[in-house]
Scaffold this motif. Sequence first.
Motif, PDB file in Angstrom:
ATOM      1  N   TYR A  93      21.226  -7.040   7.805  1.00 41.61           N
ATOM      2  CA  TYR A  93      19.949  -6.596   8.367  1.00 41.61           C
ATOM      3  C   TYR A  93      18.967  -6.303   7.235  1.00 41.61           C
ATOM      4  CZ  TYR A  93      22.252  -6.160  12.881  1.00 41.61           C
ATOM      5  OH  TYR A  93      22.933  -6.423  14.046  1.00 41.61           O
ATOM      6  N   LEU A  94      17.837  -6.985   7.254  1.00 36.91           N
ATOM      7  CA  LEU A  94      16.790  -6.798   6.254  1.00 36.91           C
ATOM      8  C   LEU A  94      15.739  -5.839   6.809  1.00 36.91           C
ATOM      9  CD1 LEU A  94      15.269  -7.534   3.604  1.00 36.91           C
ATOM     10  CD2 LEU A  94      14.274  -9.472   4.880  1.00 36.91           C
ATOM     11  N   PHE A  95      15.768  -4.603   6.336  1.00 38.97           N
ATOM     12  CA  PHE A  95      14.748  -3.610   6.681  1.00 38.97           C
ATOM     13  C   PHE A  95      13.613  -3.702   5.665  1.00 38.97           C
ATOM     14  CE2 PHE A  95      18.668  -2.113   8.468  1.00 38.97           C
ATOM     15  CZ  PHE A  95      18.338  -1.415   9.609  1.00 38.97           C
ATOM     16  N   PHE A  96      12.380  -3.516   6.114  1.00 39.07           N
ATOM     17  CA  PHE A  96      11.241  -3.522   5.186  1.00 39.07           C
ATOM     18  C   PHE A  96      10.100  -2.702   5.782  1.00 39.07           C
ATOM     19  CE2 PHE A  96      11.189  -7.336   7.809  1.00 39.07           C
ATOM     20  CZ  PHE A  96       9.913  -7.350   8.342  1.00 39.07           C
ATOM     21  N   SER A  97       9.150  -2.352   4.914  1.00 37.80           N
ATOM     22  CA  SER A  97       7.962  -1.606   5.332  1.00 37.80           C
ATOM     23  C   SER A  97       6.787  -2.570   5.434  1.00 37.80           C
ATOM     24  CB  SER A  97       7.632  -0.502   4.324  1.00 37.80           C
ATOM     25  OG  SER A  97       8.712   0.389   4.188  1.00 37.80           O
ATOM     26  N   ALA A  98       6.006  -2.439   6.486  1.00 37.46           N
ATOM     27  CA  ALA A  98       4.834  -3.290   6.691  1.00 37.46           C
ATOM     28  C   ALA A  98       3.615  -2.418   6.939  1.00 37.46           C
ATOM     29  CB  ALA A  98       5.056  -4.232   7.863  1.00 37.46           C
ATOM     30  N   GLY A  99       2.465  -2.796   6.348  1.00 40.46           N
ATOM     31  CA  GLY A  99       1.232  -2.049   6.541  1.00 40.46           C
ATOM     32  C   GLY A  99       0.814  -1.271   5.310  1.00 40.46           C
ATOM     33  N   GLN A 100      -0.210  -0.429   5.476  1.00 36.26           N
ATOM     34  CA  GLN A 100      -0.738   0.363   4.364  1.00 36.26           C
ATOM     35  C   GLN A 100       0.140   1.570   4.115  1.00 36.26           C
ATOM     36  OE1 GLN A 100      -5.021   1.128   4.346  1.00 36.26           O
ATOM     37  NE2 GLN A 100      -4.670   3.166   3.489  1.00 36.26           N
ATOM     38  N   CYS A 101       0.512   1.754   2.840  1.00 35.36           N
ATOM     39  CA  CYS A 101       1.499   2.790   2.513  1.00 35.36           C
ATOM     40  C   CYS A 101       0.902   4.137   2.170  1.00 35.36           C
ATOM     41  CB  CYS A 101       2.355   2.338   1.328  1.00 35.36           C
ATOM     42  SG  CYS A 101       1.506   2.378  -0.280  1.00 35.36           S
ATOM     43  N   CYS A 102      -0.291   4.118   1.555  1.00 36.49           N
ATOM     44  CA  CYS A 102      -0.669   5.294   0.768  1.00 36.49           C
ATOM     45  C   CYS A 102      -2.142   5.650   0.941  1.00 36.49           C
ATOM     46  CB  CYS A 102      -0.391   5.022  -0.713  1.00 36.49           C
ATOM     47  SG  CYS A 102       1.264   4.339  -1.028  1.00 36.49           S
ATOM     48  N   GLY A 103      -2.513   6.793   0.400  1.00 30.94           N
ATOM     49  CA  GLY A 103      -3.908   7.221   0.390  1.00 30.94           C
ATOM     50  C   GLY A 103      -4.466   7.528   1.759  1.00 30.94           C
ATOM     51  N   PHE A 104      -3.623   7.982   2.671  1.00 31.04           N
ATOM     52  CA  PHE A 104      -4.069   8.235   4.046  1.00 31.04           C
ATOM     53  C   PHE A 104      -5.092   9.361   4.129  1.00 31.04           C
ATOM     54  CE2 PHE A 104       0.421   6.749   5.309  1.00 31.04           C
ATOM     55  CZ  PHE A 104       0.004   5.432   5.396  1.00 31.04           C
ATOM     56  N   ASP A 105      -5.088  10.263   3.156  1.00 33.05           N
ATOM     57  CA  ASP A 105      -6.046  11.368   3.187  1.00 33.05           C
ATOM     58  C   ASP A 105      -7.445  10.912   2.799  1.00 33.05           C
ATOM     59  OD1 ASP A 105      -4.986  10.839   0.629  1.00 33.05           O
ATOM     60  OD2 ASP A 105      -5.517  12.831  -0.108  1.00 33.05           O
ATOM     61  N   LYS A 106      -7.558   9.742   2.155  1.00 24.82           N
ATOM     62  CA  LYS A 106      -8.860   9.243   1.691  1.00 24.82           C
ATOM     63  C   LYS A 106      -9.339   8.021   2.464  1.00 24.82           C
ATOM     64  CE  LYS A 106      -7.893  10.886  -2.996  1.00 24.82           C
ATOM     65  NZ  LYS A 106      -7.659  10.506  -4.409  1.00 24.82           N
ATOM     66  N   ASN A 107      -8.397   7.197   2.889  1.00 27.62           N
ATOM     67  CA  ASN A 107      -8.772   5.946   3.550  1.00 27.62           C
ATOM     68  C   ASN A 107      -7.723   5.583   4.590  1.00 27.62           C
ATOM     69  OD1 ASN A 107      -9.934   3.469   4.209  1.00 27.62           O
ATOM     70  ND2 ASN A 107      -8.907   2.398   2.525  1.00 27.62           N
ATOM     71  N   ARG A 108      -7.839   6.191   5.778  1.00 30.27           N
ATOM     72  CA  ARG A 108      -6.851   5.936   6.807  1.00 30.27           C
ATOM     73  C   ARG A 108      -7.141   4.601   7.479  1.00 30.27           C
ATOM     74  NH1 ARG A 108      -6.551  11.057   9.987  1.00 30.27           N
ATOM     75  NH2 ARG A 108      -6.589  11.745   7.823  1.00 30.27           N
TER      76      ARG A 108
END
Length: 319
Positions: free
Chosen positions: A209-224
């Motif tokens: 099973y290949l798990f991975f993260s998709a989408g924007q990871c970081c900086g949610f406090d500045k640019n959600r």
Amino acid sequence: MRYSIFASLLSAVTTVYGYANPMACTGICTNAHDPALIRHKDGTYWRFSTGGKIAMHSAPAITGPWTYKGAAIPSGSKINLAGRNDLWAPDVTLVGSTYYLYYTVSSFGSQNSAIGVATSTNLKTWTDHGSTGITSSAGKNFNAIDGALYWDGSKFVMSYGSFWNDIFAVNMANPPLKSTSGAANIAFKPSGTHAQEGPFIAKNGNYHYLFFSAGQCCGFDKNRPARGQEYKIQVCRSKSATGGFVDKAGKSCTNGGGTTVLESHGYVYGPGGQGVYYDPKLGPVLYYHYVDTRVGYADGMKRFGINRLNFSSGWPVVV
């Protein structure tokens, strides 16, 4: 049998009411970006995370209380690249009697990256060996970050990657200090920004099973980002650890496939940076970082999350 029945009931509840919340965590549950989790033979749990030259925490139980134990590589990496003193995305694995800690040397938005490795016999003190040979630079179709080691039953495989053509795999030597083959593309989202990274392969039954993260990871406090474009955890599976991954609908993982395992819900926002650990008491668990919206969205506030995984349907479900 009792665990199987309990897991099935929890899975049914999750299906009806949404994703299960993470298990309770005590002690230092922040400082947990891109966590790696392992259990020492003495029963102590160790957590490694991005930043602080790979921050180390330990706890008597998987839920804590977690305490800070210092930097794994306090002098910085031997790899002479920008970021050698700000190491990312650890992965930790026991091979024989030696622990292998993989880490990334890079800087945000750059392809000048490399995956390094350090070894230890006690999880407390580490010897840095520098580069695994997995490197990238401007013009390549991958970024050499987010490495995770996997034993497929006959050989060691390293999955890694982020953006560009997303996720790749190479074979590793035994012992796994260096790569031994060229890179094979195992997951790619051809549309949008190709925001796919942080691979982790885990075995269950006859499948890898290949798990991975998709989408924007970081900086949610500045640019959600727009709703749904933040980090989430997805999965594909294959009978080979180096290719042929498809999602639950049969769509190829190299053509945008990916079945969502965990995404934002309730107070949990942007879960990702995941791994899977087979705990002797809990069975398979999914561990990850997430933002607790009741506290704040800054990167430094990201918390350590854990959920049991139920594979009874052939696909992982958080419970």
